[in-house]
Scaffold this motif. Structure first.
Motif, mmCIF file in Angstrom:
data_model
loop_
_atom_site.group_PDB
_atom_site.id
_atom_site.type_symbol
_atom_site.label_atom_id
_atom_site.label_comp_id
_atom_site.label_asym_id
_atom_site.label_seq_id
_atom_site.Cartn_x
_atom_site.Cartn_y
_atom_site.Cartn_z
ATOM 1 N N ASN A 79 3.451 8.616 -5.698
ATOM 2 C CA ASN A 79 3.850 8.113 -4.428
ATOM 3 C C ASN A 79 2.850 7.503 -3.453
ATOM 4 O O ASN A 79 3.063 7.002 -2.357
ATOM 5 N N ASP A 80 1.487 7.230 -4.207
ATOM 6 C CA ASP A 80 0.673 6.501 -3.287
ATOM 7 C C ASP A 80 1.058 4.946 -3.073
ATOM 8 O O ASP A 80 0.658 4.309 -2.089
ATOM 9 N N ALA A 81 1.723 4.449 -4.101
ATOM 10 C CA ALA A 81 1.949 3.183 -3.962
ATOM 11 C C ALA A 81 0.804 2.331 -3.900
ATOM 12 O O ALA A 81 0.810 1.287 -2.873
ATOM 13 N N PHE A 82 -0.172 2.491 -4.433
ATOM 14 C CA PHE A 82 -1.612 1.752 -4.441
ATOM 15 C C PHE A 82 -1.026 0.354 -5.155
ATOM 16 O O PHE A 82 -0.329 0.217 -5.938
ATOM 17 N N GLY A 83 -1.672 -0.603 -4.419
ATOM 18 C CA GLY A 83 -1.453 -2.045 -4.897
ATOM 19 C C GLY A 83 -0.341 -2.825 -4.301
ATOM 20 O O GLY A 83 0.212 -3.780 -4.528
ATOM 21 N N TRP A 84 0.258 -2.310 -2.844
ATOM 22 C CA TRP A 84 1.112 -2.681 -2.119
ATOM 23 C C TRP A 84 0.801 -4.195 -1.415
ATOM 24 O O TRP A 84 1.458 -4.951 -1.496
ATOM 25 N N SER A 85 -0.724 -4.154 -1.384
ATOM 26 C CA SER A 85 -1.219 -5.194 -0.851
ATOM 27 C C SER A 85 -2.527 -5.462 -1.466
ATOM 28 O O SER A 85 -3.095 -4.762 -1.795
ATOM 29 N N ILE A 86 -2.883 -6.865 -1.596
ATOM 30 C CA ILE A 86 -4.306 -7.191 -2.287
ATOM 31 C C ILE A 86 -4.915 -8.093 -1.331
ATOM 32 O O ILE A 86 -4.322 -9.110 -0.860
ATOM 33 N N ALA A 87 -6.273 -8.142 -1.136
ATOM 34 C CA ALA A 87 -7.230 -9.047 -0.664
ATOM 35 C C ALA A 87 -8.184 -9.538 -1.491
ATOM 36 O O ALA A 87 -8.784 -8.336 -2.074
ATOM 37 N N VAL A 108 -7.184 1.156 -10.110
ATOM 38 C CA VAL A 108 -6.455 2.544 -9.805
ATOM 39 C C VAL A 108 -7.054 2.741 -8.571
ATOM 40 O O VAL A 108 -8.369 2.914 -8.268
ATOM 41 N N SER A 109 -6.227 3.829 -7.612
ATOM 42 C CA SER A 109 -6.796 4.455 -6.525
ATOM 43 C C SER A 109 -7.805 5.762 -7.189
ATOM 44 O O SER A 109 -7.547 6.237 -8.186
ATOM 45 N N LEU A 110 -9.054 6.009 -6.409
ATOM 46 C CA LEU A 110 -10.083 6.937 -6.804
ATOM 47 C C LEU A 110 -9.413 8.580 -6.859
ATOM 48 O O LEU A 110 -9.685 9.085 -7.994
ATOM 49 N N ASN A 111 -8.609 8.660 -5.943
ATOM 50 C CA ASN A 111 -7.780 9.952 -6.114
ATOM 51 C C ASN A 111 -6.207 9.798 -6.168
ATOM 52 O O ASN A 111 -5.686 10.306 -5.274
ATOM 53 N N ARG A 112 -6.124 9.072 -7.133
ATOM 54 C CA ARG A 112 -4.621 8.762 -7.507
ATOM 55 C C ARG A 112 -3.572 9.829 -7.090
ATOM 56 O O ARG A 112 -3.755 10.899 -8.053
ATOM 57 N N ALA A 113 -2.412 9.550 -6.962
ATOM 58 C CA ALA A 113 -1.603 10.737 -6.657
ATOM 59 C C ALA A 113 -0.145 10.012 -6.892
ATOM 60 O O ALA A 113 -0.089 8.684 -6.528
ATOM 61 N N TYR A 153 4.724 0.579 -7.649
ATOM 62 C CA TYR A 153 5.673 1.759 -7.760
ATOM 63 C C TYR A 153 5.790 2.151 -9.230
ATOM 64 O O TYR A 153 6.291 2.681 -9.731
ATOM 65 N N ARG A 154 4.704 1.431 -10.165
ATOM 66 C CA ARG A 154 4.355 1.850 -11.467
ATOM 67 C C ARG A 154 3.739 3.058 -11.667
ATOM 68 O O ARG A 154 3.226 3.655 -10.704
ATOM 69 N N GLU A 155 4.027 3.641 -12.607
ATOM 70 C CA GLU A 155 3.423 5.138 -13.005
ATOM 71 C C GLU A 155 3.703 6.191 -11.988
ATOM 72 O O GLU A 155 2.636 6.758 -11.370
ATOM 73 N N SER A 156 4.959 6.568 -11.739
ATOM 74 C CA SER A 156 5.566 7.612 -10.885
ATOM 75 C C SER A 156 5.002 6.993 -9.333
ATOM 76 O O SER A 156 4.671 7.816 -8.470
ATOM 77 N N ARG A 157 5.162 5.714 -9.096
ATOM 78 C CA ARG A 157 4.752 5.239 -7.728
ATOM 79 C C ARG A 157 3.166 5.481 -7.372
ATOM 80 O O ARG A 157 3.142 5.451 -6.029
ATOM 81 N N ALA A 158 2.495 5.883 -8.267
ATOM 82 C CA ALA A 158 0.959 5.895 -8.133
ATOM 83 C C ALA A 158 0.354 4.491 -7.915
ATOM 84 O O ALA A 158 -0.300 4.298 -6.871
ATOM 85 N N GLY A 159 0.924 3.573 -8.492
ATOM 86 C CA GLY A 159 0.453 2.239 -8.561
ATOM 87 C C GLY A 159 -0.621 1.653 -9.065
ATOM 88 O O GLY A 159 -1.456 2.694 -9.390
#
Length: 185
Positions: free
Chosen positions: A168-176, A161-166, A137-143
């Motif tokens: 509310n993406d919530a990138f990083g919710w899970s990691i493997a 970070v996600s390639l096409n970051r936006a 949820y960091r940086e406007s929920r882009a994550g």
């Protein structure tokens, strides 16, 4: 412990050989909210609880820490996610992650989230050379996911970070992590 059902026991688990870490991030009783804890079990023919790791001075004292909401265990090292932490005056749910160089030792390093409602520590993973910590949820929920090497735990090595970051993406919710590969949800 007769209150396991009220503690979220098993909400997160991590296994490394004969060592098992089990998160109980709610750690509530029937009438009150708790901070959470992590239970360590060893297997020598029978799984036996050997340790309870409770929040210490490295995190805030609020009763909604969610201590142990995410766990990583590898090579005797333990990483605990605490997405409800408010330490460092960074606001509600800024989050934190606590690293133990030895599952039987004291905390080695604590990283504290820098943004209110960032829920830093929602996900954690240990690679062969360092620690990964998600802040969806960091940086406007882009994550994003942050990576710290064991050789220098005080310096951010890189941020994923996600390639096409936006928003509310919530990138990083899970990691493997496996070898040199990192996957994120």
């Amino acid at each position: 412990d007769s209150d396991f059902a009220y503690k979220g026991f098993g909400s997160s688990v991590a296994l490394d050989g004969n060592t098992l870490a089990v998160g109980a991030p709610q750690a509530v009783t029937k009438i009150s909210l708790g901070k959470g804890d992590v239970r360590i079990f060893q297997n020598s023919g029978l799984w036996t609880q050997t340790r309870v790791i409770s929040p210490g001075s490295e995190v805030s004292t609020n009763n909604a820490l969610r201590y142990g909401a995410s766990l990583a265990l590898s090579g005797g090292k333990l990483l605990i996610g605490v997405p409800g932490d408010t330490a460092g005056a960074n606001g509600t749910n800024a989050g934190a992650a606590i690293y133990f160089a030895s599952v039987s030792g004291a905390p080695t390093k604590t990283w504290v989230g820098a943004e209110q409602d960032g829920v830093y520590g929602t996900s954690v993973a240990l690679g062969s050379a360092g620690a990964f910590i998600g802040g969806p949820y960091r940086e406007s929920r882009a994550g994003f996911i942050e990576y710290y090497t064991f050789a220098n735990l005080n310096a951010l090595n890189y941020r994923i970070v996600s390639l096409n970051r936006a928003v509310n993406d919530a990138f990083g919710w899970s990691i493997a992590v496996s070898g040199n590969n990192v996957m994120a949800g």
